[in-house]
Design an enzyme around this catalytic site. Structure first.
Site, PDB file in Angstrom:
ATOM      1  N   PRO A   1       0.815  -1.206   0.000  1.00  0.00           N
ATOM      2  CG  PRO A   1      -0.248  -1.253   2.045  1.00  0.00           C
ATOM      3  CD  PRO A   1       0.681  -2.011   1.201  1.00  0.00           C
ATOM      4  N   PRO A   2       0.255   2.410  -0.278  1.00  0.00           N
ATOM      5  CG  PRO A   2      -1.200   3.977  -1.167  1.00  0.00           C
ATOM      6  CD  PRO A   2      -1.164   2.631  -0.559  1.00  0.00           C
ATOM      7  N   GLY A   3       2.787   4.614   0.988  1.00  0.00           N
ATOM      8  CA  GLY A   3       3.365   5.149   2.212  1.00  0.00           C
ATOM      9  C   GLY A   3       4.027   4.132   3.116  1.00  0.00           C
ATOM     10  CB  VAL A   4       4.439   0.543   3.243  1.00  0.00           C
ATOM     11  CG1 VAL A   4       3.027   0.472   3.768  1.00  0.00           C
ATOM     12  CG2 VAL A   4       4.509   0.129   1.793  1.00  0.00           C
ATOM     13  N   GLY A   5       6.997   2.847   2.366  1.00  0.00           N
ATOM     14  CA  GLY A   5       8.448   2.966   2.230  1.00  0.00           C
ATOM     15  C   GLY A   5       9.026   2.336   0.980  1.00  0.00           C
ATOM     16  CE  LYS A   6       4.566   0.977  -3.022  1.00  0.00           C
ATOM     17  NZ  LYS A   6       3.750   1.520  -1.926  1.00  0.00           N
ATOM     18  CB  THR A   7       9.431   6.036  -2.939  1.00  0.00           C
ATOM     19  OG1 THR A   7       8.169   5.774  -3.498  1.00  0.00           O
ATOM     20  CG2 THR A   7      10.214   6.957  -3.831  1.00  0.00           C
TER      21      THR A   7
ATOM     22  CB  SER B   1     -11.807 -12.065  -0.361  1.00  0.00           C
ATOM     23  OG  SER B   1     -11.973 -10.700  -0.099  1.00  0.00           O
TER      24      SER B   1
ATOM     25  CE  LYS C   1      -8.838  -9.548   2.714  1.00  0.00           C
ATOM     26  NZ  LYS C   1      -9.215 -10.709   1.936  1.00  0.00           N
TER      27      LYS C   1
END
Ligand code: ADP
Length: 792
Positions: free
Chosen positions: A366-372, A688, A731
């Site tokens: 998800p966004p903002g988890v430090g990928k960049t 799901s 989840k």
């Protein structure tokens, strides 16, 4: 300068005593007529005396030209008797005379030294003239030929003299004539003068002449060599100058030539591969022939600029120190141990294998988890440049590959643009949002991307605009995505996927304390002495001011706090600001997200599902209600196709099980069912929620309430089997946030429980199930006594 009058010296009568005129730097030969300038007193007196008597005077050369008043010893003894033909008094007191040599003579003794020299003299007569023997004739011819040669080689003789030389038949006179016109050194000339054997004299002059000819030849060779050298290096220059002149004449401006020269230099400096350089030079030559202001010239100029500015051979040197890389990754990131480990392995292999054709790393999460920021750290650890480019919404292949130059305003694709921006050919190049890449009539950017990422092809990446291949094999590509599913499978095959899941509030607090707060303090120019944000405040920010899987908004809120404190300090209210959950709302305003309203009691027809969205895990409530009708089904809440099908399957399953669930079969034909998933503005899809919908339907038809603290996730088949799902960690996190105690999961997801942190599992129960029956027995409350399902 000198002239000759033919007269036999034997016939000339010479007096035995004559005034003597010392001359400098010149030796006068018999028959030579030449002008002399006379300034010295003793000379003037001697001349005046001679002019008054028989006009005869003995001309003797001085041994050393520098002596102003020569003594007897300074003069040669052999000289030439001359007759003064003319005398002129110059205004400055000097005399100009014209003398003609008559005969050689020797001074026997000086009879007077003051006011001028007078000497007793003896006429010298050449030795007996030999007969014109063959040898003499050959000698003479040799001398004449040498004169011709030196003439041809550039030596200058008066034309009259040439004629004379041609016609002379006497060896001694020929020798004198040549000697007096060769410009010999005084010493050499004197030696010849003193030689009374005409044949010897002729031989000597022959030697001198051939030496002279040789000298002239060497001189000519040197000249032509030098000229040749200049020719070679300057030929091009001259040609260009000529071209310039022609262009100037045609009215084409000079600036252009200058520009072309500059471009040529730039091409040299860019150190391109041969093929590219050839192309660049070709384009320059085209530009050179064009009018400067034409549209085409502009296009070519831009193109050449692109070529020369690309880093064809500029790269950074890799650091490849695994320890250092680990340090950098730890410095920048909290936890993420598995990912860091994998990155270090990747770098380790790279260290051993120089040009690794390994898989491309793909960070999914998800966004903002430090990928960049992981990408940036990798670049920092390797000492490479970093470039990030988003593929989100890209539909046009040309964005990757560029437009052909025939298009107006064509540009290279964004890959090449990025390479030019970083100025190095081996950056860490991050391609963000590969899952958002689109496709339409403008071509397929994904397939172009495939070429970029394929190590077998990308060493000669063909950008349409450049038209020449660029080597991308040294670039380290890293991709990121929020979800794996939408990535086209050929692309997926090239990549090694590393999942980054969202953070729990506890983790977020840790990240904030160790990374985000120090970073923001620094950016706002304040320190820990000015502000303290305690854990309760941080926790509250993560739950009530942000709703996200990553930490981007958390970081923003921290920045917000720092800004407010910095302002207060700037206003002079310098003290330490302690921020806790008690005063947080003073800084950030009222909480934006109150905890989702929990279901207060167990209800009929409402079940709790767990969903996985791009922003991480979330809770969804599924409502089902029945009403009079004809067995129809209505689905609302922006459900995608898969989810709708899943709802139909759930309903069919419940119908097929009506007997064991105690539902009267008429219920289905005489009622309609409406299934709604709130938060209707958000598009929902995926299989799901299958068991959750089936539970809600079963609850609605049986009238049995659903336990409020049970959540579930899993796909359902028509025959009631429960299939596995993805994103369990996300989840579970969402469930924990909502205070849910029991989570029903597919049996086949049991293995994923390993990845879920212990403290989450601690006070939560996970119930792995294989069939829908198990789901219902865990989720539905027991039927109240006496009641056997609803009947209508
Ligand atoms: P993404 O690319 O996954 O959307 P970013 O890399 O832009 O996320 O991360 C957003 C911010 O959160 C950055 O400032 C980053 O440094 C910070 N951040 C994310 N995860 C961590 C972590 N594990 N440790 C420290 N900082 C983190």
């Amino acid at each position: 300068m000198a002239d000759f009058d033919i007269k036999e010296d034997r016939d000339i009568e010479i007096p035995s005593s004559l005034p003597i005129l010392p001359v400098r730097d010149v030796v006068i030969f018999p028959y030579m007529i030449l002008p002399l300038f006379v300034g010295r007193d003793i000379s003037i007196k001697a001349i005046e005396h001679a002019v008054e008597s028989n006009k005869l005077i003995l001309l003797v050369s001085q041994r050393d030209v520098n002596i102003e008043t020569p003594a007897k010893e300074d003069l040669y003894t052999v000289g030439t008797v001359g007759t003064i033909l003319r005398m002129l008094k110059l205004p400055d007191g000097r005399l100009k005379i014209l003398v003609q040599g008559l005969s050689k003579a020797k001074v026997i003794k000086y009879t007077q030294t003051d006011p001028f020299y007078v000497g007793e003299i003896d006429k010298i007569i050449d030795q007996e003239q030999p007969k014109l023997t063959l040898e003499v004739e050959a000698l003479m011819r040799n001398v004449k030929e040498l004169v011709d040669k030196s003439l041809a080689l550039g030596k200058s003789f008066l034309p009259d003299i040439i004629v004379l030389i041609e016609n002379i038949e006497e060896p001694g006179r020929l020798a004198d004539l040549v000697a007096s016109n060769l410009g010999l050194k005084a010493e050499q000339a004197q030696e010849l003068l003193e030689e009374t054997d005409p044949i010897l004299r002729l031989k000597k002059i022959g030697e001198i002449l051939s030496h002279e000819v040789e000298l002239l030849l060497v001189q000519q060779k040197i000249q032509s060599d030098v000229k040749g050298e200049i020719d070679k290096t300057q030929r091009e220059y001259f040609l260009r100058e000529q071209l310039k002149a022609i262009q100037k004449e045609l009215g084409e401006i000079d600036e252009k030539t200058e520009e072309i020269m500059e471009l040529r230099k730039k091409i040299d400096d860019a150190k391109m591969p041969d093929k590219v350089e050839k192309e660049a030079i070709k384009q320059i030559n085209r530009l050179d022939k064009m009018h400067q202001d034409s549209a085409e010239a502009g296009t070519i100029r831009t193109y050449i600029d692109w070529l020369v500015e690309l880093p064809w051979s500029k790269s950074t040197k890799d650091k490849l120190d695994i320890k250092l890389a680990k340090k950098v990754l730890d410095e920048d990131h909290y936890d993420l141990e598995k990912i860091k480990e994998r990155i270090l392995e990747y770098l380790g292999v790279r260290k051993l294998k120089d040009k690794m054709k390994g898989p491309i790393l793909c960070f999914v999460g998800p966004p903002g988890v430090g990928k960049t920021s992981l990408g940036k750290s990798i670049a920092r650890a390797l000492g490479r440049e970093f470039y990030r480019m988003s593929l989100g919404g890209m539909r046009d292949e040309a964005e990757i590959r560029g437009h052909r130059r025939t298009y107006v305003g064509a540009m290279p694709g964004r890959i090449i643009q990025g390479i030019k921006t970083v100025g190095k050919n081996n950056p860490v190049f991050m391609l963000d949002e590969v899952d958002k890449i689109g496709m339409d009539f403008r071509g397929d950017p994904a397939s172009a991307l495939l070429e970029v990422l394929d190590p077998e092809q990308n060493y000669s990446f063909a950008d349409h605009y450049l038209g020449v291949p660029f080597d991308l094999s040294n670039v380290m590509f890293i991709t990121t995505a929020n979800q794996m599913d939408p990535i086209p499978s050929p692309l997926r095959d090239r990549m090694e996927v590393l999942y980054l899941s969202g953070y729990t509030s506890e983790e977020k607090v840790g990240i904030a304390k160790n990374y985000l707060i120090p970073k923001q303090l620094k950016e706002h120019g304040i320190t820990g002495k000015n502000i303290k944000i305690n854990d309760s405040a941080l926790f509250q920010i993560t739950t009530q001011y942000t709703l996200e899987a990553g930490v981007r908004n958390l970081e923003r809120q921290i920045a917000n706090l720092c800004r407010k404190v910095a302002r207060k300090i700037a206003e002079g209210k310098d003290k330490k600001y302690n921020i806790s959950s008690n005063n947080l709302s003073k800084y950030l305003g009222v909480p934006k997200f109150l905890p989702e309203e929990e279901i207060q009691k167990d209800e009929v027809g409402v079940s709790t599902g767990l969903a996985w969205t791009e922003a991480g895990g979330d809770i969804i409530y599924i409502e089902a209600s029945i009403m009079k009708g004809k067995g129809g089904i209505r689905l609302t809440g922006q459900l995608g196709d898969i989810m709708q099908e899943s709802a139909h399957a759930a309903l069919s399953y419940i119908r097929s099980k009506s007997k064991s669930l105690g539902i009267n079969n008429n219920m289905f034909s005489s009622n309609d069912i409406h299934i709604h998933v709130p938060a209707g503005a958000i598009q929902k899809d995926g299989p799901s929620a299958g068991i959750t919908m089936a539970t809600a339907i079963a609850s609605a038809f049986t009238g049995r309430a659903v336990h409020k603290n049970v959540a579930m996730t899993g796909e359902v088949t028509l025959r009631g089997r429960v299939l596995p799902i993805g994103g369990l960690k996300e989840k579970a996190l969402a469930a924990k946030r909502m205070g849910i105690k029991k989570v029903i999961i597919p049996k086949r997801n049991e293995k994923d429980l390993e990845d879920i942190p212990k403290y989450i599992k601690k006070d939560m129960q996970f119930i792995p199930v294989e069939t829908m029956d198990e789901v219902l027995s865990n989720a539905l409350k027991k039927p109240s006594r006496g009641k056997k399902g609803r009947k209508k």
